[in-house]
Design a protein around this motif. Structure first.
Motif, short mmCIF file in Angstrom:
data_model
loop_
_atom_site.label_atom_id
_atom_site.label_comp_id
_atom_site.label_asym_id
_atom_site.label_seq_id
_atom_site.Cartn_x
_atom_site.Cartn_y
_atom_site.Cartn_z
N GLU A 50 0.83 -1.21 0.00
CA GLU A 50 0.00 0.00 0.00
C GLU A 50 0.86 1.26 0.00
OE1 GLU A 50 -3.50 0.17 2.67
OE2 GLU A 50 -3.07 -1.94 3.07
N GLN A 51 2.11 1.13 0.45
CA GLN A 51 3.02 2.27 0.45
C GLN A 51 3.95 2.27 -0.77
OE1 GLN A 51 4.65 3.21 4.50
NE2 GLN A 51 3.57 1.33 5.08
N GLY A 52 3.70 1.32 -1.68
CA GLY A 52 4.47 1.32 -2.93
C GLY A 52 5.87 0.75 -2.82
N PHE A 53 6.15 -0.05 -1.77
CA PHE A 53 7.51 -0.56 -1.57
C PHE A 53 7.73 -1.94 -2.20
CE2 PHE A 53 7.98 3.09 0.88
CZ PHE A 53 9.31 3.24 1.22
N CYS A 54 8.98 -2.33 -2.25
CA CYS A 54 9.41 -3.68 -2.64
C CYS A 54 9.14 -4.05 -4.10
CB CYS A 54 8.79 -4.73 -1.70
SG CYS A 54 9.25 -4.51 0.01
N LYS A 55 9.25 -3.10 -4.97
CA LYS A 55 9.07 -3.40 -6.40
C LYS A 55 10.26 -4.14 -6.99
CE LYS A 55 5.64 0.03 -7.40
NZ LYS A 55 5.31 1.41 -7.68
N GLU A 56 11.38 -4.15 -6.27
CA GLU A 56 12.58 -4.78 -6.79
C GLU A 56 12.58 -6.31 -6.65
OE1 GLU A 56 12.27 -2.66 -4.36
OE2 GLU A 56 13.24 -3.44 -2.56
N GLU A 57 11.64 -6.84 -5.88
CA GLU A 57 11.56 -8.30 -5.76
C GLU A 57 10.75 -8.86 -6.94
OE1 GLU A 57 13.44 -9.07 -3.36
OE2 GLU A 57 13.39 -7.19 -2.24
N THR A 58 10.93 -10.14 -7.22
CA THR A 58 10.16 -10.72 -8.34
C THR A 58 8.68 -10.87 -7.99
OG1 THR A 58 10.54 -12.99 -7.58
CG2 THR A 58 12.14 -12.09 -9.15
N HIS A 59 8.41 -11.11 -6.70
CA HIS A 59 7.04 -11.41 -6.26
C HIS A 59 6.56 -10.46 -5.17
CE1 HIS A 59 7.72 -15.13 -8.42
NE2 HIS A 59 6.49 -15.55 -8.16
N ILE A 60 5.25 -10.34 -5.06
CA ILE A 60 4.63 -9.65 -3.93
C ILE A 60 3.64 -10.62 -3.28
CG2 ILE A 60 4.94 -7.35 -4.88
CD1 ILE A 60 2.16 -7.44 -6.03
N ARG A 61 3.41 -10.43 -1.98
CA ARG A 61 2.55 -11.38 -1.27
C ARG A 61 1.36 -10.66 -0.62
NH1 ARG A 61 7.41 -13.00 1.36
NH2 ARG A 61 6.43 -12.33 3.30
N PRO A 62 0.44 -10.15 -1.39
CA PRO A 62 -0.71 -9.44 -0.81
C PRO A 62 -1.72 -10.42 -0.21
CG PRO A 62 -1.01 -9.67 -3.16
CD PRO A 62 0.34 -10.24 -2.86
N GLY A 63 -2.27 -10.02 0.91
CA GLY A 63 -3.41 -10.72 1.48
C GLY A 63 -4.53 -9.72 1.60
N LEU A 64 -4.63 -9.12 2.79
CA LEU A 64 -5.78 -8.28 3.14
C LEU A 64 -6.19 -7.27 2.06
CD1 LEU A 64 -7.77 -7.78 5.50
CD2 LEU A 64 -6.33 -5.86 6.15
N MET A 65 -5.23 -6.60 1.46
CA MET A 65 -5.59 -5.52 0.53
C MET A 65 -6.46 -6.00 -0.62
SD MET A 65 -1.86 -4.94 -1.29
CE MET A 65 -2.25 -3.35 -1.97
N LEU A 66 -6.25 -7.23 -1.07
CA LEU A 66 -7.07 -7.71 -2.19
C LEU A 66 -8.51 -8.00 -1.78
CD1 LEU A 66 -4.57 -9.95 -4.23
CD2 LEU A 66 -5.32 -7.60 -4.68
N TYR A 67 -8.72 -8.19 -0.48
CA TYR A 67 -10.09 -8.36 0.03
C TYR A 67 -10.71 -7.00 0.35
CZ TYR A 67 -8.19 -13.07 0.59
OH TYR A 67 -7.59 -14.28 0.36
N GLY A 68 -9.92 -5.95 0.27
CA GLY A 68 -10.46 -4.59 0.36
C GLY A 68 -9.93 -3.71 1.47
N PRO A 69 -9.95 -4.16 2.72
CA PRO A 69 -9.56 -3.25 3.80
C PRO A 69 -8.07 -2.87 3.76
CG PRO A 69 -10.76 -5.14 4.65
CD PRO A 69 -10.42 -5.45 3.23
N THR A 70 -7.77 -1.76 4.39
CA THR A 70 -6.38 -1.34 4.49
C THR A 70 -5.75 -1.98 5.73
OG1 THR A 70 -4.90 0.54 4.74
CG2 THR A 70 -7.03 0.74 5.81
N SER A 71 -4.44 -2.19 5.69
CA SER A 71 -3.78 -2.64 6.92
C SER A 71 -2.91 -1.55 7.51
CB SER A 71 -2.98 -3.93 6.71
OG SER A 71 -2.39 -3.97 5.45
N LEU A 72 -3.00 -0.36 6.95
CA LEU A 72 -2.22 0.74 7.53
C LEU A 72 -2.93 1.31 8.76
CD1 LEU A 72 -0.89 2.82 4.52
CD2 LEU A 72 0.08 0.85 5.66
N ALA A 73 -2.13 1.75 9.70
CA ALA A 73 -2.69 2.45 10.86
C ALA A 73 -3.33 3.74 10.36
CB ALA A 73 -1.57 2.74 11.85
#
Ligand SMILES: *Cc1c(COP(=O)(O)O)cnc(C)c1O
Length: 378
Positions: free
Chosen positions: A216-239
């Motif tokens: 959600e903060q736009g980080f880790c684009k340099e890795e081959t993969h990303i591991r999203p969970g919660l965000m794809l179901y909708g809610p934010t995990s940011l404080a």
């Protein structure tokens, strides 16, 4: 167990899941998605979520927590060629269970020396893709930073020059990625582990580090993969105080609906339900067809729910099968009407999570099997 309500259900809008995946792909166009679907697809239904994401959205890799979750997927979707990573409860030390990884083409996320030893020394596991997780600061699972050399020498002594996937996990991704010292530290340590492996002649084919908070903060684009969970179901995990850092406009993919079983007027002080808790105000009480047996925890007491835009408050004690909601005098809320506990509105969803002293991860996951999951797709 079969779902056993008729007028109550979790409506899962797969069109919204589609939009969420598309929005994430637009921002992370170079990264592959390893979609986290543990805990029954965060409560939305493991099999349906994976089937849709694989068949309609071309997501090819999924992450579950337990061996049993992985086997459920293979059992119900036997012909679909997606990969499954088992993250935490591997059961790899039991020989008969370890064989399930071979039989079902599952990838164990190895984070313990004993499991690594088994994989390297037992020739029947020679073809299992080597997925290693390092502990860069979460301090839960993973090889320690002081074990990097040992892992490398183990790999080498068994002639392995290839790691299929290397990963680590953030402890504080709900906090600023570029300011929180722990996040900065973990990011640096992960880069170090990658460096050490490659300078020892071990090829790392793929890597992943980011969960929803980091994404959600736009980080880790340099890795081959990303591991999203919660965000794809909708809610934010940011404080809440860090929400302005987020580019993410996720849509909550579920709505929780039930029925009004009964409604009646009360005077202030009228005793309601178990322990005869007095009505805090005069008003109209609606009894809805969901209680803690459905996952409406007793912590919902005091939370705000809306009926056709009118706010009411959960009062008295949440029962196993029913819940009391108090509306202002004159509110029209009638027996047999549909009642929405949450709709797709993100702010209201976050408010409900706040008022029930849960984190947004919990709201859907805590729904029990009594509540049917119904899927919508245009
Ligand atoms: C659950 C999990 C994720 C996804 O986390 P979210 O906060 O839901 O995005 C990623 N990686 C690991 C190791 C996990 O356990």
């Amino acid at each position: 167990m079969e779902a056993s309500r008729f007028g109550s259900y979790l409506l899962v809008d797969l069109n919204k899941l589609k939009s969420n995946i598309e929005a994430l792909r637009e921002e992370y166009s170079q990264n592959k998605i390893l979609f986290m679907v543990k805990a029954d697809g965060y409560g939305h239904g493991l099999v349906e979520i994976v089937k849709f994401a694989f068949e309609k959205m071309d997501v090819k890799e999924f992450g579950v927590a337990t061996l049993g979750e992985a086997m459920t997927l293979r059992k119900h979707l036997p012909t679909l060629a997606f990969e499954i990573f088992v993250f935490s409860d591997l059961q790899f030390q039991k020989k008969d269970l370890a064989e399930f990884y071979l039989e079902n083409r599952l990838i164990p996320v190895i984070s313990h020396t004993e499991d690594l030893k088994t994989i390297l020394e037992d020739s029947q596991f020679a073809n299992i893709p080597l997925c290693l997780k390092f502990n860069t600061g979460m301090n839960r699972l993973g090889f320690g930073l002081d074990q990097v050399d040992e892992v490398i020498s183990q790999l080498k002594s068994h002639g392995r020059t290839n790691v299929f996937h290397l990963m680590s996990h953030f402890a504080n991704a709900s906090m600023p990625m570029d300011k929180n010292n722990r996040n900065i530290w973990q990011h640096e340590r992960f880069d170090e582990v990658k460096q050490k492996l490659s300078s020892s002649g071990i090829k790392v084919e793929s890597t992943s580090l980011a969960n929803s908070g980091a994404l959600e903060q736009g980080f880790c684009k340099e890795e081959t993969h990303i591991r999203p969970g919660l965000m794809l179901y909708g809610p934010t995990s940011l404080a809440p105080q860090h929400l302005e850092r987020s580019w993410w406009k996720g849509q909550v993919i579920s709505q929780l609906k039930t029925t009004v079983i009964s409604s009646f007027e009360v005077k202030k002080g009228d005793p309601l339900g178990y322990n005869s808790i007095p009505a805090p105000e005069e008003g109209v009480v609606a009894i809805i067809a969901m209680g803690y047996g459905d996952g409406i925890s007793t912590r919902y007491k005091g939370a705000t729910l809306y009926h056709k835009g009118v706010p009411g408050k959960i009062c008295a004690k949440v029962c196993m099968d029913m819940t009391y909601i108090l509306f202002p005098v004159g509110t029209k809320v009638e027996r047999g009407e549909e009642f929405t506990i949450w709709d797709g509105d993100s702010d209201k969803f976050m408010q409900l999570s706040h008022e029930t002293q849960t984190i947004p991860y919990e709201l859907v996951i805590q729904l029990t099997t009594r509540v049917p999951r119904i899927y919508q797709l245009d």
